[in-house]
Motif scaffolding. Structure first.
Motif, PDB file in Angstrom:
ATOM      1  N   SER A   1      25.531  31.475  54.214  1.00 34.39           N
ATOM      2  CA  SER A   1      26.948  31.798  54.112  1.00 34.39           C
ATOM      3  C   SER A   1      27.119  33.281  53.839  1.00 34.39           C
ATOM      4  CB  SER A   1      27.570  31.006  52.977  1.00 34.39           C
ATOM      5  OG  SER A   1      27.530  29.640  53.259  1.00 34.39           O
ATOM      6  N   LYS A   2      28.174  33.815  54.371  1.00 32.37           N
ATOM      7  CA  LYS A   2      28.485  35.220  54.147  1.00 32.37           C
ATOM      8  C   LYS A   2      29.328  35.316  52.872  1.00 32.37           C
ATOM      9  CE  LYS A   2      30.483  39.235  56.437  1.00 32.37           C
ATOM     10  NZ  LYS A   2      29.670  40.165  55.740  1.00 32.37           N
ATOM     11  N   PRO A   3      28.918  36.158  51.931  1.00 29.77           N
ATOM     12  CA  PRO A   3      29.671  36.249  50.677  1.00 29.77           C
ATOM     13  C   PRO A   3      31.005  36.959  50.852  1.00 29.77           C
ATOM     14  CG  PRO A   3      27.936  37.881  50.728  1.00 29.77           C
ATOM     15  CD  PRO A   3      27.757  37.029  51.958  1.00 29.77           C
ATOM     16  N   GLN A   4      31.970  36.493  50.118  1.00 31.24           N
ATOM     17  CA  GLN A   4      33.246  37.187  50.033  1.00 31.24           C
ATOM     18  C   GLN A   4      33.217  37.990  48.738  1.00 31.24           C
ATOM     19  OE1 GLN A   4      36.796  34.913  50.925  1.00 31.24           O
ATOM     20  NE2 GLN A   4      35.520  33.285  51.779  1.00 31.24           N
ATOM     21  N   VAL A   5      33.683  39.217  48.790  1.00 27.03           N
ATOM     22  CA  VAL A   5      33.704  40.050  47.591  1.00 27.03           C
ATOM     23  C   VAL A   5      35.099  40.628  47.390  1.00 27.03           C
ATOM     24  CG1 VAL A   5      31.239  40.619  47.645  1.00 27.03           C
ATOM     25  CG2 VAL A   5      32.859  42.073  48.846  1.00 27.03           C
ATOM     26  N   ASN A   6      35.416  40.893  46.142  1.00 28.19           N
ATOM     27  CA  ASN A   6      36.693  41.504  45.751  1.00 28.19           C
ATOM     28  C   ASN A   6      37.905  40.725  46.257  1.00 28.19           C
ATOM     29  OD1 ASN A   6      35.298  43.636  44.498  1.00 28.19           O
ATOM     30  ND2 ASN A   6      35.104  44.675  46.458  1.00 28.19           N
ATOM     31  N   VAL A   7      37.813  39.422  46.289  1.00 28.19           N
ATOM     32  CA  VAL A   7      38.945  38.596  46.697  1.00 28.19           C
ATOM     33  C   VAL A   7      40.066  38.744  45.666  1.00 28.19           C
ATOM     34  CG1 VAL A   7      39.723  36.233  47.142  1.00 28.19           C
ATOM     35  CG2 VAL A   7      37.454  36.983  47.923  1.00 28.19           C
ATOM     36  N   TYR A   8      39.683  38.767  44.400  1.00 26.02           N
ATOM     37  CA  TYR A   8      40.644  38.968  43.312  1.00 26.02           C
ATOM     38  C   TYR A   8      40.305  40.279  42.604  1.00 26.02           C
ATOM     39  CZ  TYR A   8      42.065  34.250  44.270  1.00 26.02           C
ATOM     40  OH  TYR A   8      42.527  33.131  44.909  1.00 26.02           O
ATOM     41  N   THR A   9      41.337  41.064  42.330  1.00 27.84           N
ATOM     42  CA  THR A   9      41.160  42.391  41.749  1.00 27.84           C
ATOM     43  C   THR A   9      41.793  42.456  40.360  1.00 27.84           C
ATOM     44  OG1 THR A   9      43.231  43.194  42.684  1.00 27.84           O
ATOM     45  CG2 THR A   9      41.252  43.429  44.058  1.00 27.84           C
ATOM     46  N   ARG A  10      41.567  43.570  39.703  1.00 25.52           N
ATOM     47  CA  ARG A  10      42.158  43.748  38.384  1.00 25.52           C
ATOM     48  C   ARG A  10      43.692  43.686  38.453  1.00 25.52           C
ATOM     49  NH1 ARG A  10      40.123  45.786  33.334  1.00 25.52           N
ATOM     50  NH2 ARG A  10      41.947  46.132  32.067  1.00 25.52           N
ATOM     51  N   ASN A  12      45.310  41.982  40.753  1.00 26.99           N
ATOM     52  CA  ASN A  12      45.655  40.658  41.250  1.00 26.99           C
ATOM     53  C   ASN A  12      44.535  39.671  40.886  1.00 26.99           C
ATOM     54  OD1 ASN A  12      46.967  38.580  42.641  1.00 26.99           O
ATOM     55  ND2 ASN A  12      45.842  39.037  44.513  1.00 26.99           N
ATOM     56  N   PRO A  13      44.347  39.400  39.577  1.00 25.14           N
ATOM     57  CA  PRO A  13      43.256  38.511  39.169  1.00 25.14           C
ATOM     58  C   PRO A  13      43.606  37.047  39.392  1.00 25.14           C
ATOM     59  CG  PRO A  13      44.496  39.209  37.249  1.00 25.14           C
ATOM     60  CD  PRO A  13      45.090  39.931  38.438  1.00 25.14           C
ATOM     61  N   ALA A  14      42.583  36.221  39.483  1.00 24.75           N
ATOM     62  CA  ALA A  14      42.780  34.773  39.507  1.00 24.75           C
ATOM     63  C   ALA A  14      42.921  34.316  38.056  1.00 24.75           C
ATOM     64  CB  ALA A  14      41.588  34.079  40.159  1.00 24.75           C
ATOM     65  N   LYS A  15      43.697  33.285  37.852  1.00 24.47           N
ATOM     66  CA  LYS A  15      43.841  32.697  36.519  1.00 24.47           C
ATOM     67  C   LYS A  15      42.973  31.448  36.472  1.00 24.47           C
ATOM     68  CE  LYS A  15      47.559  35.161  35.137  1.00 24.47           C
ATOM     69  NZ  LYS A  15      47.292  36.548  35.133  1.00 24.47           N
ATOM     70  N   ALA A  16      42.209  31.312  35.400  1.00 24.21           N
ATOM     71  CA  ALA A  16      41.363  30.141  35.218  1.00 24.21           C
ATOM     72  C   ALA A  16      41.606  29.560  33.833  1.00 24.21           C
ATOM     73  CB  ALA A  16      39.889  30.509  35.378  1.00 24.21           C
ATOM     74  N   THR A  17      41.482  28.253  33.740  1.00 21.21           N
ATOM     75  CA  THR A  17      41.638  27.557  32.468  1.00 21.21           C
ATOM     76  C   THR A  17      40.268  27.160  31.949  1.00 21.21           C
ATOM     77  OG1 THR A  17      43.779  26.693  33.177  1.00 21.21           O
ATOM     78  CG2 THR A  17      42.704  25.567  31.335  1.00 21.21           C
ATOM     79  N   VAL A  18      40.024  27.408  30.677  1.00 20.14           N
ATOM     80  CA  VAL A  18      38.774  26.992  30.045  1.00 20.14           C
ATOM     81  C   VAL A  18      38.826  25.475  29.875  1.00 20.14           C
ATOM     82  CG1 VAL A  18      37.331  27.168  27.984  1.00 20.14           C
ATOM     83  CG2 VAL A  18      38.555  29.189  28.831  1.00 20.14           C
TER      84      VAL A  18
END
Length: 183
Positions: A1-10, A12-18
């Motif tokens: 698979s080809k990696p995707q990089v910098n999809v989310y930036t400072r 425009n960050p992704a939000k994640a729940t612990v």
């Protein structure tokens, strides 16, 4: 698979729940390492084994600027902690040092992550890295050498291989070094 990089930036960050924060070293040991599970809900966060992500601790530094992003290796397979879940695992070691006067100094990002409770949300940036990835060849032997939480990405490698190619001819070799038996 080809990696995707910098999809989310400072900006425009992704939000994640612990959804999990489990201490994996014994109480009283010199190290305090946590297995932290981050759930992205409906937000797609594409990553491959061997990549890292950035987390942004809340607040500002002594100059009033937002805290710097801190990188952590992903400690799981691309399809989550359980197959086909939209989450990722991090292995985080709490950092504590002493200054010249003997006072305890706590590292910012790792201590913040280790203290997170399930249900709290964080901002995640990335993924990063396109060169230290698991080979797609199930015939390839993997020689993995690490110390401390450097084992994180190799955990992802082994989970991926076991899930996708349980009968692969390629072998997995892990050489792990630690300062103490508790680690």
């Amino acid at each position: 698979s080809k990696p995707q990089v910098n999809v989310y930036t400072r900006t425009n960050p992704a939000k994640a729940t612990v959804t999990g924060n489990i201490r994996i070293t014994t109480e009283g040991s010199a190290s305090d390492v946590h297995h932290i599970i981050l759930d992205f809900g409906a937000v797609r966060f594409p990553y491959l084994e061997g990549q890292s992500v950035g987390v942004i601790p809340p607040g500002v530094d002594q100059d009033g600027k937002p805290h710097a992003m801190r990188l952590y290796s992903v400690a799981g397979a691309r399809d989550g902690e359980r197959p086909n879940t939209n989450n990722m695992a991090l292995a985080v070691k709490r950092i504590m040092q002493r200054d010249d006067a003997g006072r305890e100094i706590r590292g910012l990002a790792s201590n913040w992550l280790c203290d997170l409770e399930p249900g709290e949300t964080i901002e995640v940036v990335g993924p990063f890295g396109s060169t230290f990835l698991m080979p797609d060849d199930p015939e390839a032997d993997l020689l993995m050498i690490c110390t401390g939480t450097g084992v994180s990405l190799f955990r992802g490698f082994t989970h991926r291989r076991r899930r996708t190619c349980p009968n692969a001819r390629g072998r997995l070799f892990l050489f792990y070094g630690a300062r103490s038996a508790d680690e």
